[in-house]
Structures are given as C-alpha cells and as structure tokens.
Design an enzyme around this catalytic site. Structure first.
Site, PDB file in Angstrom:
ATOM      1  N   CYS A  82       0.843  -1.204   0.000  1.00 24.63           N
ATOM      2  CA  CYS A  82       0.000   0.000   0.000  1.00 24.63           C
ATOM      3  C   CYS A  82       0.877   1.253   0.000  1.00 24.63           C
ATOM      4  CB  CYS A  82      -0.893  -0.029   1.245  1.00 24.63           C
ATOM      5  SG  CYS A  82      -1.709   1.525   1.602  1.00 24.63           S
ATOM      6  N   CYS A  89       0.400   3.609   2.925  1.00 27.28           N
ATOM      7  CA  CYS A  89       0.962   3.070   4.167  1.00 27.28           C
ATOM      8  C   CYS A  89       2.470   3.300   4.214  1.00 27.28           C
ATOM      9  CB  CYS A  89       0.655   1.578   4.292  1.00 27.28           C
ATOM     10  SG  CYS A  89      -1.114   1.188   4.328  1.00 27.28           S
TER      11      CYS A  89
END
Length: 126
Positions: free
Chosen positions: A43, A46
């Site tokens: 991600c 993230c």
C-alpha cells in the site's frame, strides 16, 4: 513508554481486542497492508505514513499501547467482505487508518502523515 504489539491478521486482532484491559493504557490501532520480505507494504499510502508515525512514536512521552495490525495482501483487503471493512469495531474504508480503541477518534489515509493530527489523536482524554 510506547508498548508495541504486532497483529498479523483478523483473528489475532480479534483475540487481542478481547484481552485489552479497560483500565490499562490507551490502545491505538494502526491498520496497514501486509509487508514484503524487505519490510515494505504493498500500500503506497501506508509506505508514506509509516515513517511519519514511527518518528512521532519515537518522541512520544506517554504510556500507550500501539498495535500494528496487518490487514492482509491487496486482494484480501480490496474484497468488500474483508472483515476489517465489515466488522462493527473497525469499519475501515481506507488504509492506513489509526483508531483510538473504544473511542470515536480516527485518522484515515493521508491524515496519518500529519504530525499535528497525530498529536491530537494521542492527547490524553479529559
């Protein structure tokens, strides 16, 4: 002063939340995509948020529990039936998300990269 906990899936998350001491230190949950062998999440949001959150925690002078919760790989997370999306305790729409356990406060997505918002989330409850 920050106690770190790593939870690798929904089952570990559920088991951990059942054991949280309501009289203990505040618990903050950081939901993120699983990481590869190099320690990098699939991600991109993230990946961007993690160093900011980590630096903030390194400076934090409070007794808190910070639980890193792995929501799984991309396909598992993207499934509308993913338990992290459907569970009434989490109701995640995006990752990363940080929630204060048993509270209403949360930071989602790019909010997790803002130090002032992290500061407000980690402040003591009055």
């Amino acid at each position: 002063m920050v106690t770190f906990v790593n939870l690798k899936d929904f089952e570990e998350f559920s088991n951990y939340t059942a054991s949280i001491d309501p009289k203990g230190p505040p618990v903050l949950m950081y939901f993120s995509g699983s990481k590869n062998a190099e320690g990098r999440s699939w991600c991109p949001d993230c990946v961007e948020a993690e160093p900011v959150v980590k630096a903030f925690l390194d400076e934090l002078k409070r007794n808190v529990i910070f639980a890193y919760v792995d929501v799984g790989d991309r396909d598992y997370w993207k499934d509308k039936a993913c338990p992290f999306r459907t569970d009434s305790r989490t109701k995640l729409l995006v990752i990363p998300t940080i929630i204060k356990w048993k509270g209403v406060q949360r930071l989602e997505g790019s909010q997790c990269t803002k130090r002032d918002l992290l500061q407000m989330l980690f402040e003591e409850d009055d």
